[in-house]
Design a protein around this motif. Structure first.
Motif, PDB file in Angstrom:
ATOM      1  N   UNK A 118       4.304  -7.406   2.937  1.00  0.00           N
ATOM      2  CA  UNK A 118       3.903  -8.180   1.750  1.00  0.00           C
ATOM      3  C   UNK A 118       2.542  -8.864   1.907  1.00  0.00           C
ATOM      4  N   UNK A 119       1.926  -9.135   0.769  1.00  0.00           N
ATOM      5  CA  UNK A 119       0.702  -9.940   0.671  1.00  0.00           C
ATOM      6  C   UNK A 119      -0.426  -9.424   1.555  1.00  0.00           C
ATOM      7  N   UNK A 120      -0.956  -8.258   1.180  1.00  0.00           N
ATOM      8  CA  UNK A 120      -2.050  -7.642   1.923  1.00  0.00           C
ATOM      9  C   UNK A 120      -3.369  -7.796   1.167  1.00  0.00           C
ATOM     10  N   UNK A 121      -4.452  -7.786   1.916  1.00  0.00           N
ATOM     11  CA  UNK A 121      -5.777  -7.728   1.314  1.00  0.00           C
ATOM     12  C   UNK A 121      -6.045  -6.280   0.909  1.00  0.00           C
ATOM     13  N   UNK A 122      -7.099  -6.076   0.119  1.00  0.00           N
ATOM     14  CA  UNK A 122      -7.479  -4.707  -0.246  1.00  0.00           C
ATOM     15  C   UNK A 122      -7.789  -3.879   1.002  1.00  0.00           C
ATOM     16  N   UNK A 123      -8.460  -4.478   1.961  1.00  0.00           N
ATOM     17  CA  UNK A 123      -8.797  -3.753   3.202  1.00  0.00           C
ATOM     18  C   UNK A 123      -7.545  -3.317   3.932  1.00  0.00           C
ATOM     19  N   UNK A 124      -6.561  -4.192   3.996  1.00  0.00           N
ATOM     20  CA  UNK A 124      -5.310  -3.836   4.661  1.00  0.00           C
ATOM     21  C   UNK A 124      -4.590  -2.726   3.894  1.00  0.00           C
ATOM     22  N   UNK A 125      -4.546  -2.856   2.580  1.00  0.00           N
ATOM     23  CA  UNK A 125      -3.896  -1.838   1.752  1.00  0.00           C
ATOM     24  C   UNK A 125      -4.581  -0.487   1.872  1.00  0.00           C
ATOM     25  N   UNK A 126      -5.890  -0.505   2.044  1.00  0.00           N
ATOM     26  CA  UNK A 126      -6.630   0.760   2.110  1.00  0.00           C
ATOM     27  C   UNK A 126      -6.208   1.599   3.309  1.00  0.00           C
ATOM     28  N   UNK A 127      -5.670   0.970   4.337  1.00  0.00           N
ATOM     29  CA  UNK A 127      -5.209   1.716   5.514  1.00  0.00           C
ATOM     30  C   UNK A 127      -3.938   2.509   5.217  1.00  0.00           C
ATOM     31  N   UNK A 128      -3.146   2.049   4.251  1.00  0.00           N
ATOM     32  CA  UNK A 128      -1.859   2.676   3.978  1.00  0.00           C
ATOM     33  C   UNK A 128      -1.798   3.403   2.641  1.00  0.00           C
ATOM     34  N   UNK A 129      -2.598   2.984   1.689  1.00  0.00           N
ATOM     35  CA  UNK A 129      -2.491   3.538   0.332  1.00  0.00           C
ATOM     36  C   UNK A 129      -3.580   4.575   0.064  1.00  0.00           C
ATOM     37  N   UNK A 130      -4.813   4.151   0.086  1.00  0.00           N
ATOM     38  CA  UNK A 130      -5.951   5.053  -0.103  1.00  0.00           C
ATOM     39  C   UNK A 130      -7.183   4.385   0.491  1.00  0.00           C
ATOM     40  N   UNK A 131      -7.986   5.124   1.240  1.00  0.00           N
ATOM     41  CA  UNK A 131      -9.168   4.505   1.838  1.00  0.00           C
ATOM     42  C   UNK A 131     -10.286   4.221   0.832  1.00  0.00           C
ATOM     43  N   UNK A 132     -10.177   4.751  -0.372  1.00  0.00           N
ATOM     44  CA  UNK A 132     -11.195   4.551  -1.408  1.00  0.00           C
ATOM     45  C   UNK A 132     -10.952   3.208  -2.104  1.00  0.00           C
ATOM     46  N   UNK A 133     -11.732   2.181  -1.717  1.00  0.00           N
ATOM     47  CA  UNK A 133     -11.524   0.824  -2.227  1.00  0.00           C
ATOM     48  C   UNK A 133     -11.689   0.766  -3.747  1.00  0.00           C
TER      49      UNK A 133
END
Length: 152
Positions: free
Chosen positions: A53-68
């Motif tokens: 829970x509660x991730x930054x965009x940078x953290x999410x980019x590691x798991x969801x998509x690297x394209x910010x």
């Protein structure tokens, strides 16, 4: 003159096999997500937030998509659907964290068993040791792929 490569060589190449398997798995899961109103990319964001829970965009980019920029658009859509919300960090007022709303968490919890069912089908016929070895090898491949960034 070089001998032309045989098609079998392509079909045995690890990147080709990974892409082929990944596409087939992704397409099947994308179809399963349609009744829930989510795309595969949107699900990756929700699933990531469900488990961490509660991730930054940078953290999410590691798991969801690297394209910010694509990730920002996904977050915008999920926010419009009231599935996620942006929160200011308690420790750093400049930092924004993304969190699932109650509605988003409930949806993600309904979808998670579908994902586990898909994984079970994919891994049917594999011994437990083979599954662990596959996970270990895929993690190592991902880690090794970082060196490819330096080749570009």
């Amino acid at each position: 003159m070089k001998t032309p490569k045989r098609p079998q060589e392509l079909e045995l190449a690890i990147p080709y096999l990974l892409t082929r398997a990944g596409s087939r798995m992704g397409n099947a899961f994308a179809k399963a997500l349609k009744p829930f109103g989510l795309s595969l990319s949107e699900w990756r964001v929700c699933a990531s937030l469900l488990y961490v829970p509660r991730q930054t965009l940078s953290e999410l980019s590691l798991h969801a998509t690297p394209d910010i920029s694509a990730l920002s658009r996904i977050i915008d859509r999920l926010e419009n659907e009231e599935l996620v919300k942006r929160e200011r960090s308690a420790t750093d007022g400049r930092s924004i964290r993304i969190a699932l709303t109650q509605k988003g968490e409930e949806l993600a919890l309904r979808i998670a068993p579908v994902g586990k069912q898909h994984e079970a089908v994919l891994l049917s016929g594999f011994a437990a040791d083979d599954i662990q070895a596959l996970r270990t090898m895929l993690l190592k491949l991902y880690e090794n792929a970082g060196a490819l960034d330096d080749l570009a």
